[in-house]
Design a protein around this motif. Structure first.
Motif, PDB file in Angstrom:
ATOM      1  N   THR A  16       0.806  -1.229   0.000  1.00 20.26           N
ATOM      2  CA  THR A  16       0.000   0.000   0.000  1.00 20.26           C
ATOM      3  C   THR A  16       0.836   1.276   0.000  1.00 20.26           C
ATOM      4  O   THR A  16       0.309   2.345  -0.273  1.00 20.26           O
ATOM      5  N   LEU A  17       2.130   1.177   0.295  1.00 24.35           N
ATOM      6  CA  LEU A  17       2.943   2.382   0.437  1.00 24.35           C
ATOM      7  C   LEU A  17       2.971   3.257  -0.816  1.00 24.35           C
ATOM      8  O   LEU A  17       2.878   4.491  -0.700  1.00 24.35           O
ATOM      9  N   PRO A  18       3.097   2.691  -2.047  1.00 23.54           N
ATOM     10  CA  PRO A  18       3.066   3.571  -3.227  1.00 23.54           C
ATOM     11  C   PRO A  18       1.780   4.390  -3.323  1.00 23.54           C
ATOM     12  O   PRO A  18       1.824   5.583  -3.621  1.00 23.54           O
ATOM     13  N   LEU A  19       0.624   3.766  -3.085  1.00 26.23           N
ATOM     14  CA  LEU A  19      -0.642   4.491  -3.123  1.00 26.23           C
ATOM     15  C   LEU A  19      -0.679   5.571  -2.045  1.00 26.23           C
ATOM     16  O   LEU A  19      -1.087   6.714  -2.304  1.00 26.23           O
ATOM     17  N   VAL A  20      -0.257   5.228  -0.835  1.00 28.56           N
ATOM     18  CA  VAL A  20      -0.280   6.198   0.266  1.00 28.56           C
ATOM     19  C   VAL A  20       0.632   7.380  -0.039  1.00 28.56           C
ATOM     20  O   VAL A  20       0.262   8.540   0.178  1.00 28.56           O
ATOM     21  N   MET A 296       5.235   6.277  -8.013  1.00 25.58           N
ATOM     22  CA  MET A 296       4.193   5.965  -7.028  1.00 25.58           C
ATOM     23  C   MET A 296       2.835   5.790  -7.713  1.00 25.58           C
ATOM     24  O   MET A 296       2.045   4.927  -7.337  1.00 25.58           O
ATOM     25  N   ASP A 297       2.574   6.611  -8.716  1.00 25.17           N
ATOM     26  CA  ASP A 297       1.307   6.537  -9.439  1.00 25.17           C
ATOM     27  C   ASP A 297       1.183   5.206 -10.179  1.00 25.17           C
ATOM     28  O   ASP A 297       0.141   4.540 -10.125  1.00 25.17           O
ATOM     29  N   VAL A 298       2.240   4.814 -10.859  1.00 21.27           N
ATOM     30  CA  VAL A 298       2.219   3.576 -11.645  1.00 21.27           C
ATOM     31  C   VAL A 298       2.139   2.352 -10.739  1.00 21.27           C
ATOM     32  O   VAL A 298       1.411   1.389 -11.020  1.00 21.27           O
TER      33      VAL A 298
END
Length: 385
Positions: A16-20, A296-298
């Protein structure tokens, strides 16, 4: 048991870290003052061509062309690319006042091929810039004038606000519209506030001829817009966000059409993530830290899946995991509330959030389709109306 919970927390936090991080970057940026832009043109924009890719859109293409004509007047040419059509799309577009390019090639599947063909025709005819509007959409009256202004001020590329409206009272459709607004309005505006590239959303974007020559349009995946934006980033091009010029479309009414559309979008993003994560990491390793946000978006999970994982993290009986989960859920809630505030019927939208658990369960039903879409080649499947 503690080892199990610790491993579970590590896996879920990593997932979940990239989305956060993405939501933290773009949402907090909305509290940053707007960046000043030039108030007078730095160059004169000549001929603008609006390319309308269309596949079996005889029902809506006339409405689209009429909307563009009302916005453009004599300031832009409207070119409809009737791509592998089996209906009267070309005839309806001509009747509405557009120029039409009929492009039939069964081997060239997907919207990307129609765009490349339309761009090539526009540049060959002397266009100084091109804009893209999908055939099922309409635009605000200021759409073409604001594109002219932004490109005249020196923008290489731009993305206008893209709204996907719900025309039914179904809870799923309302929540899908809300999630879409967060993705196509809150995120691009946050990036633009920070001076980052806002992204390309596939509908309502524009490019100068110079940009197209330097970064040829060679994007043919299910999410060709995301793919081409990554090529622009690699070439050090920034996309500006024009929030007051609006292109609007409608969410599919039929459940089967909505499922198909969501599966194509999110499955296509999974495919692009697999292709681009390592190249983006290499760019960051070379010192291009502006590529952290696109990474992070990808790499980020779809919002519904991310929320589910964060709820699970919050329930793990470990202090650190609970703090991370609860703070991250608060960030998601802030993002969603800003998206609701940016749209119509704020309080009705808030009431729809009660349906969010059912919407998340509905999204989990799409997982097999997402997996299949992530392995498939691009194909232009007309969304059912």
């Amino acid at each position: 048991m503690i080892i199990f919970f610790s491993l579970l927390a590590v896996v879920l936090i990593a997932a979940t870290l990239p989305l956060v991080m993405e939501l933290l970057i773009v949402t907090s940026a909305l509290f940053v003052p707007r960046r000043r832009t030039q108030s007078s043109p730095s160059q004169k924009l000549g001929r603008l061509t609006v390319v309308v890719p269309a596949h079996d859109e005889e029902l809506l293409v006339g409405r689209c062309v009429a909307s563009l004509r009302a916005s453009a007047g004599k300031a832009a040419q409207i070119l409809v690319v009737a791509h592998n059509c089996t209906d009267g799309t070309a005839e309806r577009a001509r009747e509405a006042g557009a120029e039409v390019l009929v492009y039939n090639d069964p081997k060239a599947q997907g919207k990307g091929h129609a765009l490349r063909t339309g761009f090539a025709a526009a540049l060959a005819a002397g266009a100084d810039a091109v804009a893209v509007v999908d055939a099922d959409s309409t635009v605000s009256v200021n759409f073409v004038p604001m594109i002219h202004q932004a490109l005249s001020e020196g923008a290489d590329a731009l993305q206008c606000r893209y709204e996907m409206k719900s025309t039914t009272e179904k809870g799923n459709s309302g929540l899908a519209s809300l999630a879409f607004r967060g993705f196509t309005f809150i995120r691009p505006m946050g990036r633009d506030r920070l001076g980052l590239s806002s992204g390309i959303l596939g509908n309502g974007f524009a490019l100068t001829a110079k940009t197209l020559r330097e970064v040829p349009y060679e994007a043919f995946s299910l999410v060709e817009d995301l793919e081409y934006h990554l090529h622009l980033l690699k070439a050090h091009k920034r996309v500006r966000f024009i929030e007051y010029a609006i292109v609007s479309a409608e969410l599919p009414v039929a459940t089967t059409a909505e499922v198909s559309q969501r599966a194509r979008w999110e499955g296509g993003r999974i495919r692009v993530a697999k292709m681009w994560t390592l190249p983006l990491l290499r760019e960051i390793a070379r010192g291009r830290f502006s590529m952290v946000e696109p990474l992070m978006d990808v790499a980020g999970l779809p919002l519904a899946f991310g929320v589910s994982a964060l709820i699970t993290v919050s329930l793990i009986p470990l202090h650190v995991a609970r703090i991370y989960g609860l703070l991250s859920l608060a960030l998601v809630l802030t993002h969603v509330l800003l998206a609701a505030w940016a749209g119509p019927n704020f309080f009705r939208t808030l009431r729809l959030l009660v349906m969010a658990p059912f919407y998340i369960l509905w999204k989990f039903r799409l997982v097999p389709r997402l997996i299949r879409a992530s392995h498939s080649q691009a194909a232009w499947i007309r969304t059912g109306r």
